[in-house]
Design a protein around this motif. Structure first.
Motif, PDB file in Angstrom:
ATOM      1  N   PHE A 269       0.835  -1.204   0.000  1.00 15.51           N
ATOM      2  CA  PHE A 269       0.000   0.000   0.000  1.00 15.51           C
ATOM      3  C   PHE A 269       0.870   1.255   0.000  1.00 15.51           C
ATOM      4  O   PHE A 269       0.642   2.189  -0.782  1.00 15.51           O
ATOM      5  N   LEU A 270       1.855   1.292   0.866  1.00  6.65           N
ATOM      6  CA  LEU A 270       2.738   2.460   0.938  1.00  6.65           C
ATOM      7  C   LEU A 270       3.545   2.620  -0.340  1.00  6.65           C
ATOM      8  O   LEU A 270       3.730   3.747  -0.835  1.00  6.65           O
ATOM      9  N   LEU A 271       4.038   1.515  -0.882  1.00  7.27           N
ATOM     10  CA  LEU A 271       4.792   1.585  -2.132  1.00  7.27           C
ATOM     11  C   LEU A 271       3.924   2.152  -3.251  1.00  7.27           C
ATOM     12  O   LEU A 271       4.355   3.017  -4.023  1.00  7.27           O
ATOM     13  N   GLY A 272       2.684   1.663  -3.354  1.00  5.48           N
ATOM     14  CA  GLY A 272       1.788   2.169  -4.378  1.00  5.48           C
ATOM     15  C   GLY A 272       1.445   3.641  -4.183  1.00  5.48           C
ATOM     16  O   GLY A 272       1.363   4.400  -5.148  1.00  5.48           O
ATOM     17  N   THR A 273       1.254   4.059  -2.931  1.00  2.32           N
ATOM     18  CA  THR A 273       0.914   5.458  -2.661  1.00  2.32           C
ATOM     19  C   THR A 273       2.073   6.386  -2.999  1.00  2.32           C
ATOM     20  O   THR A 273       1.875   7.457  -3.586  1.00  2.32           O
ATOM     21  N   VAL A 274       3.290   5.992  -2.633  1.00  2.00           N
ATOM     22  CA  VAL A 274       4.475   6.802  -2.974  1.00  2.00           C
ATOM     23  C   VAL A 274       4.583   6.939  -4.488  1.00  2.00           C
ATOM     24  O   VAL A 274       4.826   8.036  -5.023  1.00  2.00           O
ATOM     25  N   GLY A 275       4.411   5.823  -5.216  1.00  2.00           N
ATOM     26  CA  GLY A 275       4.476   5.881  -6.674  1.00  2.00           C
ATOM     27  C   GLY A 275       3.389   6.759  -7.259  1.00  2.00           C
ATOM     28  O   GLY A 275       3.633   7.531  -8.205  1.00  2.00           O
ATOM     29  N   PHE A 276       2.194   6.691  -6.691  1.00  2.00           N
ATOM     30  CA  PHE A 276       1.070   7.477  -7.186  1.00  2.00           C
ATOM     31  C   PHE A 276       1.321   8.973  -6.998  1.00  2.00           C
ATOM     32  O   PHE A 276       1.070   9.782  -7.898  1.00  2.00           O
ATOM     33  N   VAL A 277       1.820   9.334  -5.828  1.00  2.00           N
ATOM     34  CA  VAL A 277       2.100  10.746  -5.548  1.00  2.00           C
ATOM     35  C   VAL A 277       3.211  11.265  -6.454  1.00  2.00           C
ATOM     36  O   VAL A 277       3.122  12.373  -7.019  1.00  2.00           O
ATOM     37  N   ALA A 278       4.277  10.476  -6.617  1.00  2.00           N
ATOM     38  CA  ALA A 278       5.379  10.900  -7.477  1.00  2.00           C
ATOM     39  C   ALA A 278       4.914  11.078  -8.923  1.00  2.00           C
ATOM     40  O   ALA A 278       5.273  12.061  -9.595  1.00  2.00           O
ATOM     41  N   ALA A 279       4.112  10.135  -9.413  1.00  2.00           N
ATOM     42  CA  ALA A 279       3.613  10.227 -10.779  1.00  2.00           C
ATOM     43  C   ALA A 279       2.687  11.431 -10.949  1.00  2.00           C
ATOM     44  O   ALA A 279       2.688  12.087 -12.001  1.00  2.00           O
TER      45      ALA A 279
END
Length: 480
Positions: free
Chosen positions: A92-102
């Protein structure tokens, strides 16, 4: 390492995901899910402004949507299984970090290529985030009553996010510019990333299991091809070689996936999970409701602007009654389920949704909001709120912790595939009807109204089909 430390560590690893402040944790997880759903719709209204600044033609603009939907829908099942294997909180955290960066890269884009690449990474990150988030919710609320309430809130988020996308897209674009529809994700995402480790304990990874790489490759390819084919229908037509090729690829890869899953010892998607009748019914209903909902919000926004002459902001504000009714009913739905049962609540909600869509189909080309649109909007909000809450509960009914990510991936995949299917089919129906009316000498406004009327009636038929499927759910269940 001391004996005490070792014992503590093993105890933590053996414990399920938990939090002393579960309801606050639910709110944070729901924020993340809201962003995922929001980003599938918020971009629609800002496309003309975005295309003008980045020199993107109509065909390229369609890929701003497709570039997000393709990896999101394609990687959801894989994302759910990765979460089950490596830990739901971690993924979940990995996906959220990627989503915010994108999202940051998308807002800073100075070319169409940069924007489309960022949108694709957003979609892939959402495919990690969404199933892991739902898995965390089911683990945070193991008791029946609390889980019913939590999933009621969770199911409402999907409908609210889609409705809010139109409103926020119009407001942000008018006030700040198209970049704001991406930058709005940053502060919310940062709050989520900071809060989750403090609110939710780490769940154990099950790295001893073997990942089904062949199954992952074939199902991801099949889903990407299927979503791509549905998107291509609206862009190049159903008979275009690209569409036909993607359909063929989806069928071949889908068949290969089923054969692989039957033979492998540790399948990505154990086919036996579909023997859970409520899970199967819930996913089919989510698919059908997603089909009706995505087409509805697309058509309603265009109808208000192209036919009634509303600007983007007014069109967004006009959908507030629908969103408000959805929120209220989502809060009441768990209590209704407790009184009437999941099956009656689901079927009743879908019948109300169908009735609202039929009423909306009768709106004339000179419709007055209070007279022709307010009533059906409220009915549709009531129907969507009850249907999404109950279908979400059914789709995770009886699922154990080790398959919670899989269940989340299945539900989100159903919603994405359903949305793409509904938009492709119903938009084509509306376009055909509009063309036929124009060819007969009908005015543009009346022709568009006639096309949208058929779209709304088609969505009503889908809602009725969903009600029929919902009636097959078990009378008694462990979750609802």
């Amino acid at each position: 390492m001391s004996t005490t430390t070792t014992t503590t560590t093993r105890t933590e690893e053996a414990s399920p995901t938990r939090s002393a402040r579960r309801w606050l944790a639910l709110g944070i997880l729901a924020l993340a899910q809201f962003l995922v759903v929001l980003d599938a719709s918020i971009v629609n209204i800002t496309l003309p402004s975005l295309g003008s600044q980045l020199a993107m033609d109509t065909a390229t603009l369609a890929w701003v949507i497709t570039a997000y939907v393709l990896p999101f829908g394609g990687f959801l099942l894989l994302g759910g299984r990765l979460a089950d294997r490596y830990g739901h909180r971690r993924l979940f955290l990995l996906g959220t970090v990627g989503f915010v960066a994108a999202s940051a890269v998308a807002g800073l884009s100075s070319s169409s290529g940069m924007l489309l690449g960022a949108r694709a990474f957003q979609g892939a990150s959402a495919a990690l985030l969404a199933p892991a988030a739902l898995a965390l919710v089911t683990q945070l609320f193991p008791s029946t009553s609390d889980r019913t309430k939590a999933l009621g809130i969770w199911g409402a988020v999907a409908g609210i996010g889609s409705a809010a996308g139109v409103l926020l897209g119009g407001v942000l674009t008018a006030a700040i510019g198209w970049q704001a529809v991406f930058f709005v994700n940053l502060p919310i995402g940062v709050i989520v990333i900071a809060a989750v480790p403090a609110l939710i304990t780490r769940d154990p990874a099950t790295t001893h299991s073997r990942l089904d790489y062949a199954g992952a490759a074939t199902v991801t390819g099949a889903l990407v091809a299927a979503v791509g084919a549905l998107s291509a229908v609206g862009q190049v037509g159903a008979a275009h070689p690209l569409t036909l090729g993607l359909v063929a690829a989806a069928l071949v890869l889908g068949l290969a996936f089923v054969l692989i899953e039957r033979r492998t010892a540790e399948p990505l998607v154990p086919l036996g999970v579909f023997r859970n009748r409520n899970l199967s019914v819930g996913n089919i209903v989510v698919l059908l409701v997603g089909a009706a909902m995505v087409a509805l919000f697309y058509a309603l926004s265009v109808f208000m602007q192209a036919v009634l002459g509303y600007d983007a902001l007014t069109a967004g504000l006009s959908q507030l009654p629908l969103a408000g009714a959805l929120v209220v009913i989502a809060g009441l739905a768990p209590n209704v389920v407790g009184l009437l049962g999941a099956r009656r609540t689901l079927v009743g909600s879908l019948l109300i949704l169908a009735g609202g869509l039929v009423w909306l189909a009768a709106a004339p080309s000179d419709a007055v909001f209070a007279l022709h649109l307010l009533g059906p909007s409220l009915l549709i909000g009531v129907g969507l709120g009850g249907a999404f809450v109950t279908a979400t509960q059914l789709s995770v009914d009886g699922v154990e912790g080790g398959e919670a990510g899989l269940a989340g991936g299945l539900m989100n995949t159903s919603q994405q595939i359903g949305g793409a299917l509904g938009l492709a089919v119903l938009a084509s129906v509306a376009a055909s009807r509009t063309s036929a009316l124009e060819a007969g000498g009908t005015s543009t406004a009346a022709s568009l109204t006639g096309g949208f009327s058929w779209l709304f009636l088609g969505a009503a038929l889908i809602a009725l089909a969903a009600a029929g499927v919902g009636s097959l759910s078990r009378r008694h269940s462990a979750t609802v």
